[in-house]
Design a protein around this motif. Structure first.
Motif, PDB file in Angstrom:
ATOM      1  N   LEU A 140      -2.101  -0.531  -0.420  1.00  0.00           N
ATOM      2  CA  LEU A 140      -3.166   0.742  -1.156  1.00  0.00           C
ATOM      3  C   LEU A 140      -4.231   1.207  -1.459  1.00  0.00           C
ATOM      4  CD1 LEU A 140      -0.113  -0.084  -4.358  1.00  0.00           C
ATOM      5  CD2 LEU A 140      -0.541   2.174  -2.788  1.00  0.00           C
ATOM      6  N   GLY A 141      -5.012   0.237  -1.416  1.00  0.00           N
ATOM      7  CA  GLY A 141      -6.533   0.103  -1.671  1.00  0.00           C
ATOM      8  C   GLY A 141      -6.888   0.857  -0.500  1.00  0.00           C
ATOM      9  N   THR A 142      -6.512   0.959   0.790  1.00  0.00           N
ATOM     10  CA  THR A 142      -7.175   1.286   2.459  1.00  0.00           C
ATOM     11  C   THR A 142      -6.421   2.888   2.186  1.00  0.00           C
ATOM     12  OG1 THR A 142      -5.036   0.968   2.905  1.00  0.00           O
ATOM     13  CG2 THR A 142      -6.388  -0.833   3.290  1.00  0.00           C
ATOM     14  N   LEU A 143      -5.837   3.097   0.983  1.00  0.00           N
ATOM     15  CA  LEU A 143      -5.688   5.048   0.826  1.00  0.00           C
ATOM     16  C   LEU A 143      -6.688   5.569   0.579  1.00  0.00           C
ATOM     17  CD1 LEU A 143      -2.204   5.347   0.452  1.00  0.00           C
ATOM     18  CD2 LEU A 143      -3.105   5.447   2.573  1.00  0.00           C
ATOM     19  N   ALA A 144      -7.440   4.621  -0.704  1.00  0.00           N
ATOM     20  CA  ALA A 144      -8.076   5.339  -1.623  1.00  0.00           C
ATOM     21  C   ALA A 144      -9.786   4.863  -0.921  1.00  0.00           C
ATOM     22  CB  ALA A 144      -8.519   4.374  -2.718  1.00  0.00           C
ATOM     23  N   GLN A 145     -10.673   6.356  -2.407  1.00  0.00           N
ATOM     24  CA  GLN A 145     -12.351   5.830  -1.795  1.00  0.00           C
ATOM     25  C   GLN A 145     -12.617   4.583  -3.157  1.00  0.00           C
ATOM     26  OE1 GLN A 145     -10.295   8.965  -2.362  1.00  0.00           O
ATOM     27  NE2 GLN A 145     -10.355   8.313   0.406  1.00  0.00           N
ATOM     28  N   ARG A 146     -11.700   4.577  -4.149  1.00  0.00           N
ATOM     29  CA  ARG A 146     -12.548   3.802  -5.341  1.00  0.00           C
ATOM     30  C   ARG A 146     -11.553   3.057  -5.936  1.00  0.00           C
ATOM     31  NH1 ARG A 146     -17.757   2.724  -7.584  1.00  0.00           N
ATOM     32  NH2 ARG A 146     -17.622   3.191  -9.800  1.00  0.00           N
ATOM     33  N   ARG A 147     -12.025   1.102  -5.735  1.00  0.00           N
ATOM     34  CA  ARG A 147     -10.880   0.557  -6.057  1.00  0.00           C
ATOM     35  C   ARG A 147     -11.383  -0.123  -7.641  1.00  0.00           C
ATOM     36  NH1 ARG A 147     -12.192   1.091  -0.674  1.00  0.00           N
ATOM     37  NH2 ARG A 147     -13.374  -0.028  -0.885  1.00  0.00           N
ATOM     38  N   VAL A 148     -10.345   0.377  -8.126  1.00  0.00           N
ATOM     39  CA  VAL A 148     -10.841  -0.637  -9.994  1.00  0.00           C
ATOM     40  C   VAL A 148      -9.922  -1.641 -10.161  1.00  0.00           C
ATOM     41  CG1 VAL A 148     -11.085   0.396 -12.273  1.00  0.00           C
ATOM     42  CG2 VAL A 148     -11.401   2.238 -10.505  1.00  0.00           C
ATOM     43  N   THR A 149     -10.672  -2.907 -10.537  1.00  0.00           N
ATOM     44  CA  THR A 149     -10.213  -4.156 -10.831  1.00  0.00           C
ATOM     45  C   THR A 149     -10.472  -3.854 -12.245  1.00  0.00           C
ATOM     46  OG1 THR A 149     -10.821  -5.411 -10.020  1.00  0.00           O
ATOM     47  CG2 THR A 149      -9.317  -4.596  -9.236  1.00  0.00           C
TER      48      THR A 149
END
Length: 335
Positions: A140-149
């Motif tokens: 899922l992270g590979t689809l995103a420009q921003r990854r929030v944890t």
């Protein structure tokens, strides 16, 4: 308006979104991004409420991923996708699709999400709980420009910070970092009011509070001074004290709402420093989609370099001369 779909497909979900928009007379315009929210049943309500509140500032399509673990081996082997499509007042500003994944489809959430992304719009993935070890490598992270944890939600926050530093990729961010934005702004503004060199810092807050560790790392990284991390009863961060060559500067917040800024030689002043809701933190993170270099630098500084409660700090990089240190203190105001 809500539309429930059982044992469905991404194609049928897209058709339901069109059907819902036509039913309430709302065109598919005005949405600026796709927010993919990964959570569990226990935290789904609170996380989705925060996302809906944030959508007032950032209209978006919200895709909520809930991975359900079936009880029997037969059910775990059978893939199934259930969906709840919400449009209109039930979806905040934008659209919401709650996706419940069963069986083998749990391991292929990206295949479900990909056809539902808004075309030509940024994608942000937020793991409200159970964030992957390496968000940038997650499907899922590979689809995103921003990854929030959110390190606050981790079982071992300090170890989580170390893990995040080891795998940091531009685009990663942490709600624990957003929580200290008002503190960073206030401390930078305080340094703007004096012409002094900072010689040491003490950050006080709850034990195992990732925001406290990040604030300490940011100060140590930007000011090149020893930082001592001490423990208080909270709530959250309670105090930052900076020793300078012209007297102490302290920012103290004991009730989680109102803080007192004290600068040597000046009268104390009360400043608003509320503990913010998750919706405000998410809204802040959605305001920028470019890499946060200041967060990356603070994270990579290393939590292990902070001094413990006794003040014994690990060796720091060579300090710059006093004029450079004073310039660094001023520069922190713009970071």
């Amino acid at each position: 308006m809500k539309i429930d779909l059982t044992d469905t497909t991404s194609s049928k979900i897209n058709k339901a979104l069109v059907q819902g928009r036509r039913a309430i007379g709302t065109p598919a315009v005005g949405m600026v991004l796709t927010l993919v929210l990964v959570t569990d049943e226990e935290n789904a309500y609170d996380a989705l409420k925060a996302a809906n509140d944030a959508s007032r500032e950032h209209p978006s399509r919200k895709l909520v991923i809930i991975k359900r673990v079936s009880r029997s081996a037969r059910d775990r082997a059978k893939p199934r996708l259930d969906a709840e499509v919400r449009v209109g007042v039930d979806a905040g500003t934008g659209e919401t699709v709650v996706l419940r994944l069963y069986g083998e489809v749990i391991d292929h959430a990206q295949s479900v999400v990909l056809p539902l992304l808004l075309p030509d719009a940024p994608v942000v993935v937020w793991w409200a709980v159970n964030a992957p070890v390496n968000p940038a490598k997650d499907p899922l992270g590979t689809l995103a420009q921003r990854r929030v944890t959110d390190t606050y939600a981790a079982e071992h926050p300090i170890e989580e910070l170390k893990s995040r530093a080891a795998v940091y990729t531009p685009g990663d961010t942490d709600l624990a970092w957003a929580r200290i934005t008002p503190w960073r702004s206030m401390l930078a503004a305080a340094l703007d009011q004096v012409d002094c060199a900072v010689t040491g810092v003490e950050v006080e807050g709850e034990e195992l509070n990732a925001s406290g560790e990040l604030l300490g790392m940011w100060l140590a990284d930007r000011l090149h001074v020893p930082v001592k991390r001490t423990v208080s009863a909270g709530p959250g961060l309670t105090s930052v004290r900076m020793e300078t060559d012209c007297g102490p500067i302290s920012l103290t917040r004991l009730d989680g709402t109102l803080a007192t800024l004290s600068i040597d030689g000046q009268p104390d002043r009360a400043v608003a420093l509320n503990r913010r809701d998750t919706s405000e933190l998410i809204a802040e993170e959605l305001r920028r989609l470019d890499p946060d270099e200041i967060y990356a630098s603070a994270l990579r500084y290393g939590v292990e370099k902070l001094g413990d409660a006794s003040g014994q700090a690990a060796p720091l990089p060579e300090e710059p001369p006093a004029p450079a240190k004073r310039a660094a203190a001023k520069k922190a105001a713009s970071k």
